[in-house]
Design a protein around this motif. Structure first.
Motif, PDB file in Angstrom:
ATOM      1  N   ASP A   1      39.088  42.269  38.880  1.00  0.00           N
ATOM      2  CA  ASP A   1      39.650  41.182  38.086  1.00  0.00           C
ATOM      3  C   ASP A   1      38.667  40.687  37.038  1.00  0.00           C
ATOM      4  O   ASP A   1      39.053  40.380  35.906  1.00  0.00           O
ATOM      5  CB  ASP A   1      40.049  40.012  38.997  1.00  0.00           C
ATOM      6  CG  ASP A   1      41.358  40.270  39.725  1.00  0.00           C
ATOM      7  OD1 ASP A   1      41.683  39.505  40.645  1.00  0.00           O
ATOM      8  OD2 ASP A   1      42.050  41.241  39.371  1.00  0.00           O
ATOM      9  N   MET A   2      37.393  40.612  37.402  1.00  0.00           N
ATOM     10  CA  MET A   2      36.388  40.194  36.420  1.00  0.00           C
ATOM     11  C   MET A   2      36.395  41.157  35.248  1.00  0.00           C
ATOM     12  O   MET A   2      36.314  40.739  34.098  1.00  0.00           O
ATOM     13  CB  MET A   2      34.987  40.194  37.045  1.00  0.00           C
ATOM     14  CG  MET A   2      34.713  39.114  38.055  1.00  0.00           C
ATOM     15  SD  MET A   2      34.682  37.464  37.372  1.00  0.00           S
ATOM     16  CE  MET A   2      33.225  37.540  36.363  1.00  0.00           C
TER      17      MET A   2
ATOM     18  N   LYS B   1      40.200  38.450  34.254  1.00  0.00           N
ATOM     19  CA  LYS B   1      40.930  37.535  35.116  1.00  0.00           C
ATOM     20  C   LYS B   1      39.986  36.616  35.893  1.00  0.00           C
ATOM     21  O   LYS B   1      40.302  36.182  36.994  1.00  0.00           O
ATOM     22  CB  LYS B   1      41.725  38.368  36.127  1.00  0.00           C
ATOM     23  CG  LYS B   1      43.184  38.097  36.096  1.00  0.00           C
ATOM     24  CD  LYS B   1      43.905  39.083  37.020  1.00  0.00           C
ATOM     25  CE  LYS B   1      45.355  38.755  37.061  1.00  0.00           C
ATOM     26  NZ  LYS B   1      45.704  37.716  38.022  1.00  0.00           N
ATOM     27  N   GLY B   2      38.810  36.339  35.323  1.00  0.00           N
ATOM     28  CA  GLY B   2      37.826  35.543  36.046  1.00  0.00           C
ATOM     29  C   GLY B   2      38.339  34.190  36.481  1.00  0.00           C
ATOM     30  O   GLY B   2      37.952  33.668  37.524  1.00  0.00           O
ATOM     31  N   ALA B   3      39.267  33.623  35.675  1.00  0.00           N
ATOM     32  CA  ALA B   3      39.778  32.292  36.001  1.00  0.00           C
ATOM     33  C   ALA B   3      40.539  32.282  37.309  1.00  0.00           C
ATOM     34  O   ALA B   3      40.677  31.234  37.949  1.00  0.00           O
ATOM     35  CB  ALA B   3      40.685  31.795  34.880  1.00  0.00           C
TER      36      ALA B   3
ATOM     37  N   VAL C   1      39.879  34.299  40.018  1.00  0.00           N
ATOM     38  CA  VAL C   1      39.113  34.794  41.163  1.00  0.00           C
ATOM     39  C   VAL C   1      39.009  33.716  42.237  1.00  0.00           C
ATOM     40  O   VAL C   1      39.115  33.979  43.432  1.00  0.00           O
ATOM     41  CB  VAL C   1      37.714  35.243  40.695  1.00  0.00           C
ATOM     42  CG1 VAL C   1      36.744  35.316  41.830  1.00  0.00           C
ATOM     43  CG2 VAL C   1      37.814  36.580  40.013  1.00  0.00           C
TER      44      VAL C   1
ATOM     45  N   LEU D   1      33.633  28.972  44.043  1.00  0.00           N
ATOM     46  CA  LEU D   1      34.217  28.715  42.738  1.00  0.00           C
ATOM     47  C   LEU D   1      35.442  27.834  42.886  1.00  0.00           C
ATOM     48  O   LEU D   1      36.123  27.852  43.905  1.00  0.00           O
ATOM     49  CB  LEU D   1      34.620  30.037  42.072  1.00  0.00           C
ATOM     50  CG  LEU D   1      33.460  30.969  41.773  1.00  0.00           C
ATOM     51  CD1 LEU D   1      33.997  32.304  41.301  1.00  0.00           C
ATOM     52  CD2 LEU D   1      32.573  30.368  40.712  1.00  0.00           C
TER      53      LEU D   1
END
Lengths: 357, 372
Positions: free
Chosen positions: B209-210, B214-216, B218, B302
């Motif tokens: 994903d990173m 799509k980091g938001a 994770v 996170l």
């Protein structure tokens, strides 16, 4: 067969290369313009510089810092940033690598007509990298080099009274760092590593740290190489001889594979990294001052002092791995490493600078 | 090496050098019997203690946060693979009459039939029916992956002819399956959806994903309870259990999983972003056994962003501004409405997140058009 017309000037000139970032054909002139314009836009949008500032460009003689020096000088003139530029170079003492690359920096100084300062690890810390690797071995030496270099750059910059340090970190470096911090579990660094300018926030820091910025943050490594090649810039292109066993190598391979699959991955990783928000309840290190050398540190003794202590006492693993036991020992023992004969950097007067002008 | 918490790796390296080549009889760390499996870094366990450890982990994860209400309808996502099979097994035991601190919800099972996409997987439907309905007697809801589409070839054509990369295909299927699971849950009035995502898979998913922007999301995808959808909460009880532990549990209890083919079966390790990430995680895990748990722990620290607008493709919160996320291409808007967002009015503006926007660039909705 892909079109051979440059997409930017649409046929005025035929395409000479495919741009790694967008996979579109470009002619040389348009590529130079696009590359330079994107860096200029980054500088303006992120407000990296103010007129009248003195900027130290961290120069290693490698492609990133050479291109950075060239482009900054060019943009400074073209867009009248009003900056004074200086080259700052650190000699770690790696035979066969650093001594050659320093010759390149000296040539850069002539070619770009910028003042140059060189500092060495030996005079700052009493140890060169060759000596450190002999003592530590081949696996953890990158830690020493990185910690020492960061402090060295700051000390050099303070000595020269510059306002900011500019480093040549490119998009690939930042993407690698983001992933490395996730794999290491380093949540504090993960929070900071996507910032284009660090050390600028003047919250309650007692120690003023010189801000450092990364103007090449969104420039692909491949594009930097292409730019340097087509512009015939003089740079030194050998890998550090001590790096093959580094952990970072695994991630570097992964990112290269990703780039082959999907060239936009590198920028996508940076976007992902920028979106990460750390839970406010997470325990983060607090910035304070090192008791020995007054540099900023998150621990009572800063990492550089810890590493030097270990080297001088013959326990090179001191700063690496379990430190609790040793730190307690150290805080009780007398200060044995810093006497009149040693060149330990705690002795501030010993800071000599080789000026080349 | 290079971990913030290095003790685990140091123990591992030390052990590697001291163990001689002849097989040694390790003793279980809890009870001293002969060990049969090594858990985590270097902890040997006998069969009984391992099963207790495994089951305890599962149950305590579920009961720690008081997730399930009494009599709540819960949908279990079953894919036929080892994790979801183990999940079913554990839930069946937990629901059985003589279980200690018996689970109190009503179980339904959902299976998404992808056989129209892979001609080799024809028997799956029958095997699943046999297992769930005949053996376990849970209400089973089977839905074909081309459910509710104009004709059976729409999805197949989209995936194999209009989508350029395997990465994009995997991602489209992933989003489509999630959407279908939500639909089933809502239809059957289930308020929870349990998936068998294990720690190893989640770690690979995080890296993948990173790499796609799509980091938001994770932070959300690794949560025990995921409330992205207002009506159905996703629960991931295996999020701290490694795939190796699941495999061991299945083996010790002779639990057989069904062969599950997916779009990237038999394609090389460099064929898609997820495959690359999975390979990296597995390779690193071999050398540094704390890799997977470190990745997971990092993502656990996170926080999700609190934007209330959702992406119309993947249903997660948007990470772009209004103007940047607005989709303008008519063909792609139609595509999204058809496959992913069938409930909203087709005149509403469509917003997509960064990763989905990137994904759509790999899809040509109209075969004739040449523009991106």
């Amino acid at each position: 067969m892909p079109s051979t017309i440059c997409v930017s000037c649409r046929g005025e000139r035929s395409a000479a290369l495919v741009r790694p970032k967008t996979s579109e054909p470009y002619c040389k002139i348009c590529f130079f313009q696009a590359f330079e314009r994107e860096i200029h836009e980054t500088i303006v949008k992120e407000q990296l510089f103010k007129p009248g500032e003195t900027i130290a460009i961290a120069a290693s003689g490698g492609k990133d810092s050479t291109v950075l020096a060239y482009v900054l000088k060019l943009l400074n003139e073209r867009h009248s940033y009003g900056l004074n530029l200086v080259l700052l170079s650190i000699d770690e003492g790696i035979t066969g690598y650093r001594d050659d690359s320093l010759e390149t920096v000296k040539r850069n100084q002539q070619q770009y007509d910028l003042p140059l300062i060189i500092l060495t690890y030996k005079e700052l810390y009493g140890w060169s990298m060759d000596e450190i690797v002999k003592a530590v071995g081949r696996k953890n030496n990158c830690t020493f080099c990185g910690v020492f270099r960061r402090q060295a750059l700051d000390r050099g910059a303070m000595k020269l009274s510059v306002n900011k340090i500019a480093t040549g970190h490119n998009a690939d470096d930042i993407a690698e760092t983001i992933l490395m911090n996730i794999l290491r579990g380093d949540i504090a660094r993960l929070k900071r590593c996507t910032s284009i300018i660090t050390g600028d926030e003047s919250d309650d820091n007692e120690v003023s740290v010189i801000p450092r910025c990364k103007p090449l943050k969104y420039a692909y490594e491949k594009e930097i190489v292409l730019y340097a090649f087509y512009k015939r810039l003089d740079y030194f292109s050998t890998e550090c001889i001590y790096s093959p066993n580094a952990y970072r190598g695994n991630i570097r391979t992964y990112i290269k594979d990703l780039e082959r699959l999907r060239p936009s991955s590198i920028i996508d990783i940076i976007h992902s990294g920028e979106q990460l928000i750390v839970k406010p309840t997470t325990k983060l290190p607090v910035q304070r001052i090192c008791e020995r050398c007054s540099y900023c540190s998150s621990m009572p003794i800063c990492k550089a002092c810890l590493l030097i202590e270990g080297l001088n006492k013959g326990i090179p693993k001191l700063g690496i791995g379990k430190t609790e036991r040793y730190r307690k020992e150290m805080q009780q023992k007398q200060d044995q490493c810093c006497n009149d004969q040693s060149l330990c950097h705690c002795m501030k007067e010993k800071l000599t600078v080789t000026e080349q002008n | 090496m290079c971990q913030v918490n290095e003790e685990d790796d140091e123990i591992f390296q030390a052990l590697k050098s001291t163990i001689n080549k002849t097989p040694t009889n390790r003793k279980c760390m809890s009870c001293g019997e002969d060990a049969c499996v090594i858990v985590r870094i270097a902890d040997p366990m006998c069969r009984k203690c391992f099963e207790e450890f495994f089951i305890h982990k599962f149950r305590s994860t579920l009961s720690k946060s008081n997730i399930f209400g009494r009599g709540e309808h819960v949908l279990i996502a079953y894919s036929g693979g080892p994790s979801s099979t183990a999940l079913l097994h554990l839930i069946a035991e937990g629901l059985s009459v003589n279980a200690r601190r018996r689970l109190q919800f009503q179980a339904h099972v959902a299976f998404i039939d992808e056989s129209s996409l892979y001609p080799d997987a024809i028997d799956m439907r029958e095997k699943v029916i046999d297992r769930i309905t005949n053996q376990l007697h849970y209400p089973l809801h089977i839905v074909s992956i081309d459910d509710n589409l104009d004709n059976d070839n729409t999805l197949k054509e989209l995936l194999f002819q209009q989508t350029k990369s395997l990465t994009a295909r995997e991602e489209l299927i992933r989003r489509r399956k999630l959407k279908l699971l939500f639909d089933i849950a809502i239809r059957e009035k289930c308020t929870k959806l349990i998936t068998g995502d294990n720690c190893t898979k989640l770690a690979a998913q995080i890296l993948s994903d990173m790499a796609q922007g799509k980091g938001a999301h994770v932070a959300i995808e690794c949560n025990l309870t995921d409330t992205t959808n207002d009506l159905v909460t996703i629960v991931r009880p295996f999020r701290e259990i490694m795939s190796k532990e699941i495999a061991m549990y299945n083996r010790l209890n002779s639990i057989e999983s069904l062969q599950n083919i997916d779009i990237s079966t038999m394609s090389g390790i460099q064929s898609s972003i997820f495959k690359l990430s999975e390979t990296l995680v597995n390779d690193l895990q071999r050398q540094f056994p704390s890799t997977v748990s470190t990745i997971f722990r990092t993502s656990d620290k996170l926080e999700k962003n609190l934007k209330s607008e959702r992406c119309d493709l993947c249903c997660y919160p948007l990470d772009l501004d209004e103007d940047q996320s607005l989709l303008s291409d008519q063909d792609r808007i139609k595509l999204i409405h058809q496959l992913f967002d069938t409930r909203s009015n087709s005149n509403d503006p469509v917003h997509v997140c960064y990763a989905c926007r990137r994904l759509l660039r790999d899809v040509q909705p109209n075969l004739q058009s040449n523009q991106e």
